[in-house]
Design an enzyme around this catalytic site. Sequence first.
Site, PDB file in Angstrom:
ATOM      1  N   ASP A 299       0.768  -1.244   0.000  1.00 20.42           N
ATOM      2  CA  ASP A 299       0.000   0.000   0.000  1.00 20.42           C
ATOM      3  C   ASP A 299       0.802   1.299   0.000  1.00 20.42           C
ATOM      4  O   ASP A 299       0.557   2.188  -0.811  1.00 20.42           O
ATOM      5  CB  ASP A 299      -0.914   0.041   1.236  1.00 20.42           C
ATOM      6  CG  ASP A 299      -1.936  -1.070   1.254  1.00 20.42           C
ATOM      7  OD1 ASP A 299      -1.902  -1.927   0.355  1.00 20.42           O
ATOM      8  OD2 ASP A 299      -2.759  -1.094   2.172  1.00 20.42           O
ATOM      9  N   LYS A 300       1.739   1.450   0.939  1.00 24.01           N
ATOM     10  CA  LYS A 300       2.399   2.740   1.127  1.00 24.01           C
ATOM     11  C   LYS A 300       3.479   3.000   0.091  1.00 24.01           C
ATOM     12  O   LYS A 300       3.971   4.117  -0.035  1.00 24.01           O
ATOM     13  CB  LYS A 300       2.991   2.849   2.537  1.00 24.01           C
ATOM     14  CG  LYS A 300       2.000   2.521   3.646  1.00 24.01           C
ATOM     15  CD  LYS A 300       0.687   3.239   3.472  1.00 24.01           C
ATOM     16  CE  LYS A 300      -0.390   2.671   4.360  1.00 24.01           C
ATOM     17  NZ  LYS A 300      -0.770   1.281   4.082  1.00 24.01           N
TER      18      LYS A 300
ATOM     19  N   SER B 295      -7.946  -0.437   6.812  1.00 25.12           N
ATOM     20  CA  SER B 295      -7.491  -1.107   5.602  1.00 25.12           C
ATOM     21  C   SER B 295      -8.563  -0.952   4.533  1.00 25.12           C
ATOM     22  O   SER B 295      -9.756  -0.805   4.834  1.00 25.12           O
ATOM     23  CB  SER B 295      -7.271  -2.598   5.891  1.00 25.12           C
ATOM     24  OG  SER B 295      -7.239  -3.350   4.709  1.00 25.12           O
TER      25      SER B 295
END
Length: 566
Positions: free
Chosen positions: A129-130, A479
């Site tokens: 994700d990041k 999330s």
Amino acid sequence: MSTVPNSQRPFSSIVHDGPDRAPNRSMLRAVGFQDEDFKKPVVGIASTWSMVTPCNMHIDQLARDAEAGANSAGGKAIIFGTITVSDGISMGTPGMRYSLVSREVIADSIETVTGGEGFDALVAIGGCDKNMPGCLMAMARLNRPSVFVYGGTILPGIHPDSKKECDIVSVFEAVGQHAAGKLSDDELKKVESCSIPGPGSCGGMYTANTMASAIEALGMSLPNSSAQVAISKEKKADCERAGEAALALLKAGIRPRDIMTKKAFENAITVVIALGGSTNAVLHLLAIAHTAGVKLTIDDFTRVGKRVPVLADLKPSGRYGMAHLSRVGGLPPLMKMLLDHGLIHGDCLTVTGKTVAENLRDVQPYPTNQDVVRPWSNPIKPDSHLRILYGNLAVGGAVAKISGKEGLQFSGKAIVFEGEEAALAAILNGRVKSGHVVVIRNEGPVGGPGMREMLSPTSAIMGKGLGKEVALITDGRFSGGSHGFVVGHITPEAARGGAIGVVKNGDPITIDAVKNEITLDISPKELKARLAAWKPRKQKETRGALAKYAKLVSTASEGAVTDKYL
């Protein structure tokens, strides 16, 4: 002395050219440079490869594919690395505090290497994700010709008995089912063992796929980079073309801030909503926009969202995964549909060197026999599922993900927890009951520190069958796999004196996704007295990355960036 910088080698020429740069060239010969390479533009290939997570385990090869593409186009590519933190593995543990922090570290490290080594252009490949917002933030800071490549989605797992598709959220929700006595130990292990079959990012419209789609809509990826399977010939070709595109952008003089305009961010928001994407998109798009010098606020999500329907029937609330979207045509047909209905700015520039409208000109509609993306006449929801809420509980705003399946209003009694672990235990052991509003506080950017995701508690609620009967609010975040009646990013957070820090067990709370309000239903006098009596907690971390983050980080409503107040 060194020569004046070359227009096609504006940074590498300073490092490589002239008699006084003989030591620099000598070092580079050891890593593979030949005489002719010193005359070529240098393209940095930022690889987030790591065996930390399946999201990134294949990116070393993708980086070599991008290297080959850049070299074949007349450049000299140099691969370098940066970090990743696996959200899925760290979820529910103290390690999750480092997840959002890693976005800043990734941005800092890519900026540092690219700036320090004099790269003329950049390709960055991200998985978990990041990685994605971190890469984009570095590109915006450097403002050198750049292309982002998504590492690609994982294929769904197949349950050995039911033959149904499963993924990481299936496992999290199975934990709740196990606690409720609906799954045995052996059945839980079967779900655990089949849900992650190989490389690629989590398979639903969770944060990785959401951000990959947003970046493509933003114009910073090549068409359909977001909707390709991690291990596929399409993804290999995407990487090769990205290397070539970086050189073309350099020749054309097109830089990231030429692409990342306010209208481009509106395109990204529009696509995120149409896909039913993650609440994290709010946090990350705000951060990227801040870095690019674009004025974007949480209220822009409300403004844009009023006219954009949710069209994609994707997990966690829907039926399908990203691999299914890939099979029916990926993102371009959806963007073409949005363009045809006046919801996309077609004149925005992209990394192809063409506009959005030019990229979409020959795109064909989705097949008539597919139901992954609904027709315009039959949306899943007529307006945005991402709701920006205000009220006495969130004076600075909060972000909710309301698909409509869980209703549009919720009123209940607060049950308060200081942190995620205590809340999860109470959900699993049955203390949390129908009618409760679970309040998880001191999980914000400062209070965590690090603003953990609450996938474990939300999945446990769903797994226990309480999805329509229990709400959850937090100054942390969620999330992309979370669903249900959930509100996060509550600002001000508890650690900064926000009202969420003075909620008591039994307090009535109302969440209204029509009026976009979140209210602690006590008198103004009582709330004022509680806030006056509130005292800050001692900071959890005093050294290292988490302490630095807590000291520098802005609010969630400002993107939780670390340079806002510099």
